[in-house]
Design a protein around this motif. Structure first.
Motif, PDB file in Angstrom:
ATOM      1  N   UNK A   1       0.807  -1.217   0.000  1.00 23.62           N
ATOM      2  CA  UNK A   1       0.000   0.000   0.000  1.00 23.62           C
ATOM      3  C   UNK A   1       0.847   1.276   0.000  1.00 23.62           C
ATOM      4  N   UNK A   2       2.137   1.126  -0.241  1.00 22.10           N
ATOM      5  CA  UNK A   2       2.979   2.323  -0.309  1.00 22.10           C
ATOM      6  C   UNK A   2       2.594   3.168  -1.507  1.00 22.10           C
ATOM      7  N   UNK A   3       2.754   4.465  -1.369  1.00 21.87           N
ATOM      8  CA  UNK A   3       2.456   5.346  -2.498  1.00 21.87           C
ATOM      9  C   UNK A   3       3.548   5.198  -3.538  1.00 21.87           C
ATOM     10  N   UNK A   4       3.171   5.260  -4.824  1.00 21.46           N
ATOM     11  CA  UNK A   4       4.192   5.162  -5.869  1.00 21.46           C
ATOM     12  C   UNK A   4       5.138   6.362  -5.808  1.00 21.46           C
ATOM     13  N   UNK A   5       6.377   6.197  -6.235  1.00 20.56           N
ATOM     14  CA  UNK A   5       7.332   7.299  -6.151  1.00 20.56           C
ATOM     15  C   UNK A   5       6.914   8.469  -7.030  1.00 20.56           C
ATOM     16  N   UNK A   6       7.208   9.678  -6.536  1.00 21.49           N
ATOM     17  CA  UNK A   6       6.866  10.878  -7.295  1.00 21.49           C
ATOM     18  C   UNK A   6       7.937  11.197  -8.327  1.00 21.49           C
ATOM     19  N   UNK A   7       9.123  10.675  -8.142  1.00 19.41           N
ATOM     20  CA  UNK A   7      10.240  11.057  -9.012  1.00 19.41           C
ATOM     21  C   UNK A   7      10.449  10.064 -10.149  1.00 19.41           C
ATOM     22  N   UNK A   8       9.355   9.658 -10.799  1.00 17.81           N
ATOM     23  CA  UNK A   8       9.494   8.787 -11.969  1.00 17.81           C
ATOM     24  C   UNK A   8      10.170   9.569 -13.086  1.00 17.81           C
ATOM     25  N   UNK A   9       9.783  10.843 -13.217  1.00 23.29           N
ATOM     26  CA  UNK A   9      10.410  11.730 -14.191  1.00 23.29           C
ATOM     27  C   UNK A   9      11.368  12.666 -13.463  1.00 23.29           C
ATOM     28  N   UNK A  10      12.517  12.908 -14.068  1.00 25.23           N
ATOM     29  CA  UNK A  10      13.485  13.840 -13.501  1.00 25.23           C
ATOM     30  C   UNK A  10      13.936  14.818 -14.581  1.00 25.23           C
ATOM     31  N   UNK A  11      14.429  15.952 -14.113  1.00 25.42           N
ATOM     32  CA  UNK A  11      14.940  16.950 -15.043  1.00 25.42           C
ATOM     33  C   UNK A  11      16.439  16.744 -15.198  1.00 25.42           C
ATOM     34  N   UNK A  12      16.885  16.706 -16.453  1.00 26.15           N
ATOM     35  CA  UNK A  12      18.306  16.475 -16.730  1.00 26.15           C
ATOM     36  C   UNK A  12      18.832  17.537 -17.693  1.00 26.15           C
ATOM     37  N   UNK A  13      20.117  17.777 -17.609  1.00 23.12           N
ATOM     38  CA  UNK A  13      20.805  18.698 -18.515  1.00 23.12           C
ATOM     39  C   UNK A  13      21.811  17.913 -19.333  1.00 23.12           C
ATOM     40  N   UNK A  14      21.870  18.200 -20.626  1.00 26.38           N
ATOM     41  CA  UNK A  14      22.792  17.513 -21.520  1.00 26.38           C
ATOM     42  C   UNK A  14      24.167  18.179 -21.435  1.00 26.38           C
ATOM     43  N   UNK A  15      25.203  17.413 -21.150  1.00 25.33           N
ATOM     44  CA  UNK A  15      26.558  17.942 -20.994  1.00 25.33           C
ATOM     45  C   UNK A  15      27.357  17.912 -22.288  1.00 25.33           C
ATOM     46  N   UNK A  16      26.891  17.174 -23.280  1.00 28.53           N
ATOM     47  CA  UNK A  16      27.584  17.094 -24.571  1.00 28.53           C
ATOM     48  C   UNK A  16      26.596  16.716 -25.660  1.00 28.53           C
ATOM     49  N   UNK A  17      26.957  16.991 -26.887  1.00 32.00           N
ATOM     50  CA  UNK A  17      26.096  16.605 -28.003  1.00 32.00           C
ATOM     51  C   UNK A  17      26.066  15.074 -28.096  1.00 32.00           C
ATOM     52  N   UNK A  18      24.860  14.544 -28.099  1.00 29.91           N
ATOM     53  CA  UNK A  18      24.697  13.088 -28.140  1.00 29.91           C
ATOM     54  C   UNK A  18      23.989  12.645 -29.409  1.00 29.91           C
ATOM     55  N   UNK A  19      23.164  13.497 -29.966  1.00 30.77           N
ATOM     56  CA  UNK A  19      22.365  13.114 -31.122  1.00 30.77           C
ATOM     57  C   UNK A  19      20.960  12.760 -30.685  1.00 30.77           C
ATOM     58  N   UNK A  20      20.285  11.978 -31.474  1.00 30.10           N
ATOM     59  CA  UNK A  20      18.904  11.609 -31.155  1.00 30.10           C
ATOM     60  C   UNK A  20      18.878  10.443 -30.173  1.00 30.10           C
ATOM     61  N   UNK A  21      18.021  10.591 -29.181  1.00 30.26           N
ATOM     62  CA  UNK A  21      17.807   9.524 -28.206  1.00 30.26           C
ATOM     63  C   UNK A  21      16.381   9.031 -28.385  1.00 30.26           C
ATOM     64  N   UNK A  22      16.203   7.743 -28.614  1.00 26.06           N
ATOM     65  CA  UNK A  22      14.874   7.157 -28.814  1.00 26.06           C
ATOM     66  C   UNK A  22      14.380   6.612 -27.481  1.00 26.06           C
ATOM     67  N   UNK A  23      13.223   7.107 -27.038  1.00 29.38           N
ATOM     68  CA  UNK A  23      12.643   6.679 -25.765  1.00 29.38           C
ATOM     69  C   UNK A  23      11.957   5.329 -25.921  1.00 29.38           C
ATOM     70  N   UNK A  24      11.492   4.765 -24.804  1.00 26.28           N
ATOM     71  CA  UNK A  24      10.781   3.487 -24.831  1.00 26.28           C
ATOM     72  C   UNK A  24       9.487   3.574 -25.639  1.00 26.28           C
ATOM     73  N   UNK A  25       8.919   4.784 -25.714  1.00 25.08           N
ATOM     74  CA  UNK A  25       7.680   4.983 -26.475  1.00 25.08           C
ATOM     75  C   UNK A  25       7.935   5.081 -27.973  1.00 25.08           C
ATOM     76  N   UNK A  26       9.201   5.168 -28.387  1.00 27.41           N
ATOM     77  CA  UNK A  26       9.530   5.298 -29.795  1.00 27.41           C
ATOM     78  C   UNK A  26       9.717   6.737 -30.251  1.00 27.41           C
ATOM     79  N   UNK A  27       9.594   7.681 -29.313  1.00 32.19           N
ATOM     80  CA  UNK A  27       9.790   9.090 -29.658  1.00 32.19           C
ATOM     81  C   UNK A  27      11.276   9.407 -29.718  1.00 32.19           C
ATOM     82  N   UNK A  28      11.654  10.247 -30.676  1.00 28.76           N
ATOM     83  CA  UNK A  28      13.054  10.676 -30.801  1.00 28.76           C
ATOM     84  C   UNK A  28      13.231  12.014 -30.095  1.00 28.76           C
TER      85      UNK A  28
END
Length: 200
Positions: free
Chosen positions: A144-171
């Motif tokens: 009965x524990x509450x689900x975590x609130x931090x499923x999503x986090x804010x991140x900053x990109x430190x270098x050029x990486x290119x396109x990242x494809x998420x689990x949903x298929x979004x680029x």
């Protein structure tokens, strides 16, 4: 062709003695052999009797009994293994029986917890994070524990990486000094690689 006379009487005596010793050891394990690991199986039957969309009340008493039985079986096996090392014979069958019961109990407990988790996950998807009281009443404290609130986090990109494809298929284009709101599970490996950093 002469008929076989069968094994000599000495062999019959040895087999009878072996069977008698094995039965005595098995009876020592439990007066009713069929009752070994029976409580663990009853937990599974309890889930089977309930509808797939219903979570039956968490059976803490049965789980405690299964764990106590496992501890007793393990202790008896330890004693018999030590006795076997010291030279006592005729205990191998009982050790195997108890070990199989331990494994069966372990599997039953794992199935019980996993099936409850799957049903709870399905209900949370369908009903949201706040479950009705009649469902919450059937959960144990940890379920009965509450689900975590931090499923999503804010991140900053430190270098050029290119396109990242998420689990949903979004680029998602990851360019240096851009900030993104991402699932923690999707970006943890990029944080460890030094491509992203978590923005507090």
């Amino acid at each position: 062709m002469p008929l076989s006379r069968g094994p000599p009487k000495a062999r019959y005596f040895d087999q009878a003695k072996y069977i008698q010793t094995t039965l005595q050891v098995v009876v020592k394990v439990n007066v009713r052999v069929k009752m070994l690991a029976e409580q663990g199986l009853e937990l599974i039957r309890e889930l089977q009797r309930a509808n797939n969309y219903v979570i039956p009340s968490y059976n803490e008493d049965a789980i405690r009994q299964v764990i106590e039985e496992m501890q007793a079986l393990f202790q008896q096996n330890q004693e018999d293994v030590n006795a076997t090392i010291e030279g006592k014979t005729g205990l191998f069958s009982a050790i195997q029986l108890r070990h199989a019961s331990l494994e069966r109990n372990k599997r039953c407990l794992l199935v019980y917890v996993y099936e409850r988790m799957q049903r709870l996950r399905q209900l949370r998807w369908e009903l949201g994070s706040v479950l009705p009281a009649h469902i919450r009443d059937n959960l144990c404290e940890l379920e009965d524990l509450k689900p975590p609130k931090s499923i999503f986090i804010e991140v900053r990109c430190l270098q050029d990486y290119g396109e990242f494809v998420t689990d949903d298929g979004d680029a998602m284009p990851l360019k240096k000094n851009t900030q993104h709101y991402m699932r923690r599970s999707q970006c943890e490996h990029l944080i460890r690689q030094g491509i992203l950093e978590h923005v507090n």
